[in-house]
Write a protein that holds these residues in place. Structure first.
Motif, mmCIF file in Angstrom:
data_model
loop_
_atom_site.group_PDB
_atom_site.id
_atom_site.type_symbol
_atom_site.label_atom_id
_atom_site.label_comp_id
_atom_site.label_asym_id
_atom_site.label_seq_id
_atom_site.Cartn_x
_atom_site.Cartn_y
_atom_site.Cartn_z
ATOM 1 N N MET A 34 0.826 -1.191 0.000
ATOM 2 C CA MET A 34 0.000 0.000 0.000
ATOM 3 C C MET A 34 0.865 1.248 0.000
ATOM 4 S SD MET A 34 -2.368 1.529 3.010
ATOM 5 C CE MET A 34 -1.073 2.300 3.917
ATOM 6 N N LYS A 35 1.737 1.339 0.967
ATOM 7 C CA LYS A 35 2.539 2.539 1.148
ATOM 8 C C LYS A 35 3.399 2.842 -0.084
ATOM 9 C CE LYS A 35 5.791 2.839 4.429
ATOM 10 N NZ LYS A 35 6.435 2.927 5.736
ATOM 11 N N LYS A 36 4.024 1.818 -0.623
ATOM 12 C CA LYS A 36 4.935 2.018 -1.759
ATOM 13 C C LYS A 36 4.178 2.562 -2.979
ATOM 14 C CE LYS A 36 8.295 -0.301 -4.646
ATOM 15 N NZ LYS A 36 8.812 -1.542 -5.160
ATOM 16 N N GLU A 37 3.027 1.981 -3.274
ATOM 17 C CA GLU A 37 2.256 2.443 -4.435
ATOM 18 C C GLU A 37 1.764 3.879 -4.221
ATOM 19 O OE1 GLU A 37 -1.220 1.087 -7.552
ATOM 20 O OE2 GLU A 37 -0.967 -0.063 -5.711
ATOM 21 N N SER A 38 1.312 4.200 -3.019
ATOM 22 C CA SER A 38 0.867 5.558 -2.723
ATOM 23 C C SER A 38 2.003 6.557 -2.908
ATOM 24 C CB SER A 38 0.306 5.660 -1.309
ATOM 25 O OG SER A 38 -0.915 4.971 -1.204
ATOM 26 N N ALA A 41 -6.989 8.278 -6.910
ATOM 27 C CA ALA A 41 -7.822 8.223 -5.695
ATOM 28 C C ALA A 41 -8.470 6.848 -5.582
ATOM 29 C CB ALA A 41 -8.880 9.320 -5.722
ATOM 30 N N ASN A 42 -8.940 6.335 -6.715
ATOM 31 C CA ASN A 42 -9.558 5.008 -6.711
ATOM 32 C C ASN A 42 -8.542 3.916 -6.380
ATOM 33 O OD1 ASN A 42 -12.110 5.999 -7.314
ATOM 34 N ND2 ASN A 42 -11.755 5.904 -9.521
ATOM 35 N N LEU A 43 -7.318 4.044 -6.896
ATOM 36 C CA LEU A 43 -6.270 3.072 -6.559
ATOM 37 C C LEU A 43 -5.944 3.118 -5.068
ATOM 38 C CD1 LEU A 43 -3.795 3.493 -9.564
ATOM 39 C CD2 LEU A 43 -5.121 1.454 -9.003
ATOM 40 N N CYS A 44 -5.883 4.302 -4.510
ATOM 41 C CA CYS A 44 -5.599 4.439 -3.071
ATOM 42 C C CYS A 44 -6.727 3.830 -2.244
ATOM 43 C CB CYS A 44 -5.386 5.903 -2.702
ATOM 44 S SG CYS A 44 -3.842 6.571 -3.377
ATOM 45 N N ALA A 45 -7.961 3.990 -2.708
ATOM 46 C CA ALA A 45 -9.096 3.388 -1.994
ATOM 47 C C ALA A 45 -8.967 1.866 -1.991
ATOM 48 C CB ALA A 45 -10.414 3.814 -2.646
ATOM 49 N N LYS A 46 -8.570 1.297 -3.132
ATOM 50 C CA LYS A 46 -8.389 -0.157 -3.207
ATOM 51 C C LYS A 46 -7.271 -0.635 -2.294
ATOM 52 C CE LYS A 46 -10.053 -0.653 -7.923
ATOM 53 N NZ LYS A 46 -9.694 -0.860 -9.330
ATOM 54 N N ASN A 47 -6.300 0.252 -2.043
ATOM 55 C CA ASN A 47 -5.167 -0.098 -1.178
ATOM 56 C C ASN A 47 -5.387 0.320 0.270
ATOM 57 O OD1 ASN A 47 -3.651 -1.243 -3.244
ATOM 58 N ND2 ASN A 47 -2.736 0.712 -3.817
ATOM 59 N N ALA A 48 -6.605 0.693 0.603
ATOM 60 C CA ALA A 48 -6.962 1.083 1.976
ATOM 61 C C ALA A 48 -6.124 2.252 2.487
ATOM 62 C CB ALA A 48 -6.869 -0.114 2.925
ATOM 63 N N ASP A 49 -5.860 3.220 1.601
ATOM 64 C CA ASP A 49 -5.133 4.439 1.983
ATOM 65 C C ASP A 49 -6.073 5.623 1.788
ATOM 66 O OD1 ASP A 49 -3.419 6.538 2.459
ATOM 67 O OD2 ASP A 49 -1.971 5.998 0.906
ATOM 68 N N PHE A 71 -6.024 13.226 -3.168
ATOM 69 C CA PHE A 71 -6.243 13.223 -4.617
ATOM 70 C C PHE A 71 -7.632 13.754 -4.971
ATOM 71 C CE2 PHE A 71 -2.703 9.968 -5.017
ATOM 72 C CZ PHE A 71 -1.859 10.830 -5.699
ATOM 73 N N GLU A 72 -8.621 13.435 -4.165
ATOM 74 C CA GLU A 72 -9.971 13.943 -4.430
ATOM 75 C C GLU A 72 -10.018 15.467 -4.297
ATOM 76 O OE1 GLU A 72 -12.677 10.074 -3.140
ATOM 77 O OE2 GLU A 72 -12.199 11.590 -1.619
ATOM 78 N N ALA A 73 -9.329 16.008 -3.309
ATOM 79 C CA ALA A 73 -9.279 17.466 -3.145
ATOM 80 C C ALA A 73 -8.564 18.116 -4.324
ATOM 81 C CB ALA A 73 -8.589 17.828 -1.835
ATOM 82 N N LEU A 74 -7.524 17.452 -4.815
ATOM 83 C CA LEU A 74 -6.797 17.980 -5.970
ATOM 84 C C LEU A 74 -7.680 17.977 -7.212
ATOM 85 C CD1 LEU A 74 -3.233 16.448 -5.487
ATOM 86 C CD2 LEU A 74 -3.975 18.790 -5.020
ATOM 87 N N VAL A 75 -8.525 16.962 -7.348
ATOM 88 C CA VAL A 75 -9.457 16.926 -8.483
ATOM 89 C C VAL A 75 -10.329 18.181 -8.468
ATOM 90 C CG1 VAL A 75 -11.469 15.761 -9.490
ATOM 91 C CG2 VAL A 75 -9.507 14.423 -8.757
#
Length: 167
Positions: free
Chosen positions: A1-5, A103-111, A118-122
């Motif tokens: 999780m952490k590495k991908e984020s 944001a969706n990838l982070c949600a899948k990774n429980a981050d 990312f949602e705020a940046l959108v």
């Protein structure tokens, strides 16, 4: 999780740094041409993008990652205002699309914290898109008259300030 984020956050930093450079270049060019309103819009957006870099870097450091200060791409040396605005809308659209996906990838990774960033940046990127889209619409509707009015306003401000541009 952490590495991908951390990887996604660093990609975002690279995009944001490229945007800072591009918008500052547009700011300088528009200022030189006397298009004060557009110049200020590009400058304000560049400052917001710098704040995005800071937010992203803080999250990376919290995740115990290394902040990479790479720039995604070189500045495009565009002198035509319409082409500047076209590139700005493309950049903002691309960023909003990427940040939604990330944001969706982070949600899948429980981050969820990075997801929220990312949602705020959108939201910010869509607001920037809207500003540039409105400027393109004004340019389309009023043509060179729109730019001439900005140039006249710039000249009036310099004259009112005794020959020095107003901040």
């Amino acid at each position: 999780m952490k590495k991908e984020s951390i990887e996604l956050l660093n990609k975002a930093i690279a995009d944001e740094l490229a945007a800072v450079h591009q918008y500052m270049y547009f700011h300088f060019r528009c200022d030189d041409m006397g298009y004060e309103l557009l110049s200020n819009l590009f400058k304000r957006t560049a400052i917001e993008e710098m704040l995005h870099v800071e937010l992203l870097a803080e999250r990376i450091l919290f995740l115990r990652g290394e902040v990479e200060m790479n720039v995604a791409h070189e500045v495009q040396k565009i002198h035509d205002v319409k082409k500047m605005l076209e590139l700005a809308t493309q950049m903002e659209t691309g960023s909003a699309r990427d940040y939604n996906e990330w944001a969706n990838l982070c949600a899948k990774n429980a981050d969820s914290a990075t997801k929220k960033i990312f949602e705020a940046l959108v939201d910010d990127e869509e607001r920037h898109f809207d500003q540039y889209d409105k400027e393109m619409d004004n340019l389309s509707r009023f043509g060179d008259n729109y730019l001439a009015l900005q140039s006249i306003e710039h000249s009036k401000n310099i004259a009112a300030a005794g020959g020095k541009p107003l901040a």
